[in-house]
Design a protein around this motif. Structure first.
Motif, PDB file in Angstrom:
ATOM      1  N   ALA A 437     -55.754  17.050  12.425  1.00  0.00           N
ATOM      2  CA  ALA A 437     -54.780  15.949  12.064  1.00  0.00           C
ATOM      3  C   ALA A 437     -53.775  16.436  10.838  1.00  0.00           C
ATOM      4  N   PRO A 438     -52.458  16.180  11.043  1.00  0.00           N
ATOM      5  CA  PRO A 438     -51.494  16.901  10.183  1.00  0.00           C
ATOM      6  C   PRO A 438     -51.686  16.406   8.460  1.00  0.00           C
ATOM      7  N   SER A 439     -52.434  15.450   8.374  1.00  0.00           N
ATOM      8  CA  SER A 439     -52.695  14.776   6.912  1.00  0.00           C
ATOM      9  C   SER A 439     -54.001  15.815   6.457  1.00  0.00           C
ATOM     10  N   GLU A 442     -52.223  19.191   5.683  1.00  0.00           N
ATOM     11  CA  GLU A 442     -51.330  19.186   4.461  1.00  0.00           C
ATOM     12  C   GLU A 442     -52.339  19.116   3.012  1.00  0.00           C
ATOM     13  N   VAL A 482     -50.578  15.940  16.835  1.00  0.00           N
ATOM     14  CA  VAL A 482     -49.889  14.580  16.385  1.00  0.00           C
ATOM     15  C   VAL A 482     -49.754  13.716  17.722  1.00  0.00           C
ATOM     16  N   ASN A 483     -49.786  12.422  17.249  1.00  0.00           N
ATOM     17  CA  ASN A 483     -49.650  11.349  18.575  1.00  0.00           C
ATOM     18  C   ASN A 483     -48.527  10.418  18.583  1.00  0.00           C
ATOM     19  N   ASP A 484     -47.385  11.035  17.659  1.00  0.00           N
ATOM     20  CA  ASP A 484     -46.116  10.228  17.805  1.00  0.00           C
ATOM     21  C   ASP A 484     -45.171  11.122  16.949  1.00  0.00           C
ATOM     22  N   TYR A 485     -43.986  10.702  17.188  1.00  0.00           N
ATOM     23  CA  TYR A 485     -42.668  11.435  16.811  1.00  0.00           C
ATOM     24  C   TYR A 485     -42.727  11.293  14.975  1.00  0.00           C
ATOM     25  N   HIS A 486     -43.294  10.305  14.501  1.00  0.00           N
ATOM     26  CA  HIS A 486     -43.266  10.212  13.072  1.00  0.00           C
ATOM     27  C   HIS A 486     -44.182  11.336  12.436  1.00  0.00           C
ATOM     28  N   ASP A 487     -45.246  11.329  13.031  1.00  0.00           N
ATOM     29  CA  ASP A 487     -46.109  12.445  12.589  1.00  0.00           C
ATOM     30  C   ASP A 487     -45.639  13.700  13.064  1.00  0.00           C
ATOM     31  N   LYS A 490     -44.351  15.791  10.215  1.00  0.00           N
ATOM     32  CA  LYS A 490     -44.998  16.375   9.356  1.00  0.00           C
ATOM     33  C   LYS A 490     -45.523  17.713   9.527  1.00  0.00           C
TER      34      LYS A 490
END
Length: 611
Positions: A437-439, A442, A482-487, A490
């Motif tokens: 997960a990007p979070s 990060e 990631v699962n969407d463009y918002h993520d 990141k």
């Protein structure tokens, strides 16, 4: 991802203070120029002043202070590591900012900024110099005023569309690529001119409360301006000078000493005693705060209870309204009042990289030119020290005017990029079946930045940070799912933070002294060294490698003090000899017998050249 190809005379990355004013000035100078702004959000509320602003923190106001006073203040707080000409331009053109903002917000003199009976703008004392350079402001609506002007002039705004890559051809800017984080629409823009106004590295170290976006700066400021400029070959300077944020504890927002100090408030330690001589955000003040905690005199507080009731009421309006609207609720939930001396607890909560509040950034001259032709930079990502919001407006305006002149004589060169491959590489984290997960990545990276880079700086810890940079780059980033463009953006943000962390660590190891108070307090060299006077650490990417060089700043035109009034403490820790236990044998027959009898497959990493 479908990629749309556009052309433009100027592309501005970042629609905050510097970006909007750059677009305005470019279009006002040449209405026919095609100007595009790319921003992570809507420009009405994006950037560090999306909610508004309460002051111009550095200002030369006729009748009160001069451009030379600005040069003196910035020469002192930068401890001589400065291009004085940029400081003079900041002071000289700061008065233009006032008239622009009054016009864009349709506010009268004396309404947006305070004036005296003669019509002069009233500045107050804040900086560690004898000139008043702080101009209060009631600026809740300035960002919306700027956004309205941008759109009225016909600037094309690509909202929710950050950039991920800069392109050069023959060493000159030729294009920029980004995508919309809501729709996934890609944009390749062929342009001879890019202005980077993407803000500071606000997300750098991890705040003590652990919240990824609970930071002092705008959470969208993750160092893309720094990273894109570096990857494009631009020179970076002063990345060893950290902004060690003194914030309101647990809230991780501005403690707003700059609002309180000019009105008579000040900082005190747990004993109720003033802990330093001034409240300016320079390294000596941060060092004084650090000292309080080492001596057992923390927590520290921002004291206001001695002020008149009307002053406290006014401070509450600014701090709970213009700054952050959740702050009043935070105090209310804790039954805190500014009538109590210990209601605003502060702490050194995080580290960031910034020129607005410190002095690290992309190297620019007085015309905002970087060392890459066609690339300009302004605001918190450019290298003018301690320029604050005033500098964002002054140099944003200059960048727009300079860029439109450059674009008039330079046509965009072909890039020769395969857009299908570019889109495919960009979307790779979306196509992975599983991963990190990007979070999580990060958090891992920023936690290590705080652990290994937070001043006072330790050489072994900084070396360990470089080890982590390599490991995270090679092993973690390729596995982000990631699962969407918002993520998806990141992933770019994490890469940017990582590049900035490596630059900060290498620059800190390269500068063999301490300087700027706590901002570069290096334990292996715990004193200022005259051989580093007036020298910048310049970082540049050469042949794929990060190179560092000590470079003299431009010759001074004014002879002003180059040191703040402080000294580094002598670090001596004698804790006694300690107990010496009897030694055990190095041979353990019981352990050896179990290993021989039960066996165990020991995984071993193959080390090149090793056995």
């Amino acid at each position: 991802m479908k990629v749309k190809t556009l052309t433009a005379d100027i592309v501005i990355l970042g629609g905050g203070s510097a970006g909007t004013i750059a677009a305005i000035k470019a279009k006002e100078k040449n209405p026919d120029a095609k100007v595009i702004i790319m921003d992570k959000g809507p420009i009405e509320s994006s950037g560090a002043i999306g909610r508004g602003m309460d002051a111009l923190n550095i200002m030369a106001s006729p009748g009160y202070s001069t451009p030379e006073d600005v040069v003196e203040a910035l020469t002192k707080v930068s401890e001589g590591v400065i291009d004085q000409e940029t400081a003079y331009v900041l002071g000289e053109k700061s008065k233009d900012v006032i008239k622009d903002l009054e016009e864009y917000t349709k506010r009268e003199p004396g309404d947006l900024f305070p004036t005296d009976k003669d019509g002069n703008y009233v500045t107050n004392y804040l900086h560690p110099t004898d000139a008043p350079l702080y101009l209060a402001m009631d600026g809740e609506d300035i960002k919306r005023g700027l956004a309205s002007r941008v759109k009225k002039l016909g600037v094309e705004v690509l909202s929710f569309t950050p950039a991920t890559k800069l392109f050069t051809t023959d060493g000159e800017i030729s294009g920029i690529f980004g995508f919309n984080i809501r729709t996934g629409q890609g944009y390749f823009i062929n342009t001879p001119t890019v202005i980077l106004t993407a803000g500071c590295v606000g997300k750098f170290g991890l705040p003590r409360d652990g919240y990824l976006s609970g930071i002092y700066e705008f959470p969208g400021n993750t160092g893309e301006g720094y990273a894109l400029a570096y990857e494009a070959g631009a020179e970076m300077v002063n990345l060893e000078c950290f902004q060690t944020n003194l914030l309101m504890k647990d809230y991780n927002g501005p403690a707003c000493g700059y609002v309180v100090y000019p009105r008579g408030g000040y900082g005190v330690n747990a004993e109720g005693n003033k802990y330093w001589t001034h409240g300016y955000w320079s390294g000596d003040m941060f060092l004084a705060v650090w000292k309080q905690f080492q001596e057992g005199k923390g927590p520290i507080y921002l004291k206001m209870d001695h002020l008149p009731q009307n002053t406290i009421n006014g401070l509450e309006k600014v701090l709970w309204g213009t700054e952050r609207t959740t702050r009043g609720k935070f105090h209310l939930d804790r039954s805190e009042s500014y009538h109590c001396w210990d209601s605003v607890e502060q702490g050194l909560e995080e580290i960031t990289l910034c020129s607005g509040h410190s002095m690290s950034g992309i190297k620019v001259d007085k015309d905002t030119k970087t060392t890459v032709p066609g690339l300009f930079a302004a605001g918190d990502c450019a290298s003018v020290p301690h320029q604050y919001l005033t500098g964002a407006f002054v140099f944003g305006a200059i960048a727009g005017q300079q860029a439109v002149d450059y674009a008039a004589t330079h046509k965009a060169k072909p890039v020769g990029v395969n857009l299908e491959i570019l889109a495919e590489e960009t979307e790779r984290p979306l196509k992975l079946e599983s991963g990190l997960a990007p979070s999580d990545v990060e958090f891992k990276l920023r936690a290590r930045i705080s652990q290994y880079l937070t001043p006072p700086k330790s050489d072994p810890l900084m070396q360990k940070m470089l080890w982590w940079c390599k490991r995270i780059r090679e092993q973690d980033i390729p596995r982000i799912k990631v699962n969407d463009y918002h993520d998806l953006i990141k992933v770019t943000e994490i890469k940017s933070i990582l590049v900035c962390a490596e630059m900060a660590a290498r620059a800190s190891l390269f500068r063999t002294e301490s300087r700027w108070g706590l901002s570069h307090f290096r334990l292996s060299y715990p004193a200022r060294d005259p051989k580093w006077d007036r020298k910048q650490v310049v970082i540049k990417k050469v042949g794929g490698e990060m190179t560092l060089e000590a470079v003299e700043v431009p010759a001074f035109k004014w002879d002003f003090p180059e040191y703040l009034e402080y000294e580094y403490p002598k670090m001596e820790f004698d804790i006694g000899e300690g107990y010496h236990p009897p030694k055990n044998d190095n041979v353990d027959p019981w352990l050896e017998e179990k290993y021989e009898r039960e066996g165990f497959e020991i995984p071993r990493r193959i080390v090149p050249g090793g056995k």
